[in-house]
Scaffold this motif. Structure first.
Motif, short mmCIF file in Angstrom:
data_model
loop_
_atom_site.label_atom_id
_atom_site.label_comp_id
_atom_site.label_asym_id
_atom_site.label_seq_id
_atom_site.Cartn_x
_atom_site.Cartn_y
_atom_site.Cartn_z
N TRP A 214 0.84 -1.20 0.00
CA TRP A 214 0.00 0.00 0.00
C TRP A 214 0.87 1.24 0.00
CZ3 TRP A 214 -4.87 2.08 -0.13
CH2 TRP A 214 -5.01 3.36 0.41
N THR A 215 0.52 2.23 -0.81
CA THR A 215 1.19 3.53 -0.81
C THR A 215 0.14 4.60 -0.63
OG1 THR A 215 1.07 3.80 -3.21
CG2 THR A 215 3.00 2.67 -2.34
N ALA A 216 0.52 5.71 -0.02
CA ALA A 216 -0.45 6.77 0.29
C ALA A 216 -0.98 7.42 -0.98
CB ALA A 216 0.19 7.81 1.20
N GLU A 217 -0.14 7.68 -1.97
CA GLU A 217 -0.56 8.42 -3.16
C GLU A 217 -1.27 7.54 -4.18
OE1 GLU A 217 2.85 10.36 -4.70
OE2 GLU A 217 2.91 11.89 -3.12
N THR A 218 -0.77 6.29 -4.36
CA THR A 218 -1.31 5.44 -5.43
C THR A 218 -2.03 4.21 -4.91
OG1 THR A 218 0.86 4.40 -5.61
CG2 THR A 218 0.39 6.21 -7.11
N GLY A 219 -2.31 4.14 -3.62
CA GLY A 219 -3.10 3.04 -3.07
C GLY A 219 -2.37 1.71 -3.13
N TYR A 220 -3.12 0.65 -3.44
CA TYR A 220 -2.53 -0.68 -3.56
C TYR A 220 -1.78 -0.79 -4.89
CZ TYR A 220 -5.18 -2.29 0.49
OH TYR A 220 -5.67 -2.45 1.75
N VAL A 221 -0.50 -1.09 -4.79
CA VAL A 221 0.37 -1.14 -5.97
C VAL A 221 1.02 -2.52 -6.03
CG1 VAL A 221 2.37 -0.14 -7.15
CG2 VAL A 221 0.84 1.32 -5.82
N ILE A 222 1.09 -3.06 -7.25
CA ILE A 222 1.80 -4.32 -7.48
C ILE A 222 2.68 -4.15 -8.70
CG2 ILE A 222 -0.10 -5.31 -8.83
CD1 ILE A 222 0.74 -8.05 -7.65
N SER A 232 6.33 -4.24 -15.34
CA SER A 232 4.98 -3.71 -15.47
C SER A 232 4.48 -3.28 -14.10
CB SER A 232 4.04 -4.76 -16.07
OG SER A 232 4.03 -5.94 -15.27
N VAL A 233 3.77 -2.13 -14.05
CA VAL A 233 3.32 -1.52 -12.80
C VAL A 233 1.81 -1.34 -12.86
CG1 VAL A 233 3.60 0.43 -11.24
CG2 VAL A 233 5.52 -0.30 -12.67
N TYR A 234 1.13 -1.71 -11.77
CA TYR A 234 -0.33 -1.63 -11.67
C TYR A 234 -0.66 -0.86 -10.39
CZ TYR A 234 0.65 -5.77 -14.56
OH TYR A 234 1.15 -6.63 -15.49
N LYS A 235 -1.33 0.31 -10.53
CA LYS A 235 -1.59 1.17 -9.39
C LYS A 235 -3.10 1.41 -9.21
CE LYS A 235 2.81 3.66 -9.75
NZ LYS A 235 3.46 4.99 -9.91
N HIS A 268 -10.24 2.95 -11.67
CA HIS A 268 -9.47 2.79 -12.90
C HIS A 268 -8.15 2.09 -12.57
CE1 HIS A 268 -7.30 6.26 -11.28
NE2 HIS A 268 -6.34 6.01 -12.17
N LEU A 269 -7.44 1.70 -13.62
CA LEU A 269 -6.12 1.08 -13.48
C LEU A 269 -5.07 2.00 -14.09
CD1 LEU A 269 -4.16 -1.29 -12.86
CD2 LEU A 269 -4.69 -2.18 -15.14
N HIS A 270 -4.08 2.35 -13.30
CA HIS A 270 -2.94 3.13 -13.76
C HIS A 270 -1.85 2.13 -14.13
CE1 HIS A 270 -0.12 6.63 -13.70
NE2 HIS A 270 0.76 5.68 -13.39
N PHE A 271 -1.59 1.96 -15.43
CA PHE A 271 -0.68 0.91 -15.92
C PHE A 271 0.56 1.52 -16.54
CE2 PHE A 271 0.76 -1.89 -19.38
CZ PHE A 271 1.14 -3.00 -18.62
#
Length: 289
Positions: A214-222, A232-235, A268-271
């Motif tokens: 978990w990150t404060a700005e982008t929430g759950y990130v993997i 590949s980044v999923y935010k 939404h998905l930030h990819f």
């Protein structure tokens, strides 16, 4: 002859005569240990003990670092230093020879003692010197075509090399409309894909999870690491299905669409897609329709 034989018998008798060595308790005079000994046994045992001690000492000195503390033996460190000094001395000798040859040539030049049949370098340079003004530098048609072909190959080189050489094919992590495209001018190195909340998010290719928090700005990130340095980044996920260190297959569900983090305006998905530290436009390699 009789006296000699008698003397030999007396010596033999003394050597083979048995003696008893007794260890007593001083207070009670109780016998604790007793040994039967003869002079011959004592002599043989003592001799073997001395030879064994000498052999053991020799082995310790010959095969252990203890020999370095005995005067007269060379030290391993000193041998190593001597070898290094030998190499350095040889290098200095060669350097000195080259320096002497160089100084000799300098002296010959200063004295004007140069052979007449030597080539004049200035004349060679003047002969083959090209005037830039006489060269036509305008690009020809073949050069323009080659430049365009190289630019096209550079643009799709990652995708082609993945398919042909490594067999890496990118799956779509999510189907939906793109609300904000890739724009490096505003440092938006990603595409935002709008979709319904809790829609499964899939891995674009097989890889290892290197971040799942978990990150404060982008929430759950993997974040996944794939072959050939591709990441590949999923935010802004609503939930994460994988943990750091897990290995995932292509198309496997790794998260779900959410609206987490401070920098989000809806589900939404930030990819993002990266190659060896360089951002890539995901729309060039992934079909989100």
């Amino acid at each position: 002859m009789g006296k000699k034989q008698k003397k030999r018998r007396e010596i033999k008798r003394k050597l083979l005569h048995k003696y008893r060595l007794v260890i007593l308790n001083e207070s009670t005079f109780e016998e604790k240990i007793s040994f039967k000994l003869s002079r011959l046994n004592v002599f043989v045992t003592g001799t073997l003990f001395i030879f064994g001690l000498i052999g053991l000492t020799t082995l310790l000195i010959a095969f252990t670092p203890l020999r370095e503390y005995i005067p007269g033996y060379s030290s391993t460190k000193l041998k190593r230093q001597a070898t290094e000094l030998t190499y350095k001395t040889d290098s200095l000798v060669k350097a000195l020879e080259y320096t002497n040859k160089y100084l000799t040539n300098i002296r010959m030049v200063l004295r004007g003692d140069v052979e007449n049949n030597q080539i004049n370098r200035d004349s060679l340079f003047q002969k083959f010197k090209i005037d830039p003004a006489t060269v036509d530098l305008s690009p020809i048609r073949e050069d323009s075509l080659l430049r365009a072909e190289v630019a096209l190959e550079d643009k799709y080189n990652l995708f082609e090399s993945d398919i042909e050489s490594s067999g890496l094919i990118f799956f779509s992590p999510l189907s939906g409309s793109i609300s904000q495209p890739y724009n490096p001018r505003i440092k938006h190195f990603a595409v935002d894909i709008v979709s319904a909340k809790d829609t499964p998010v899939k891995a674009i290719a097989a890889g290892t999870v290197i971040f799942s928090e978990w990150t404060a700005e982008t929430g759950y990130v993997i974040i996944l690491e794939h072959k050939n340095g591709i990441i590949s980044v999923y935010k802004h996920n609503g939930a994460l299905n994988k943990s750091q260190g897990d290995y995932v297959k292509a198309g496997e569900v790794i998260a779900s669409v959410g609206n987490t983090g401070q920098l989000t305006t809806g589900p939404h998905l930030h990819f993002e897609l990266w190659n060896n530290g360089n951002p890539l436009n995901p729309t060039d390699y992934v079909d989100f329709n």
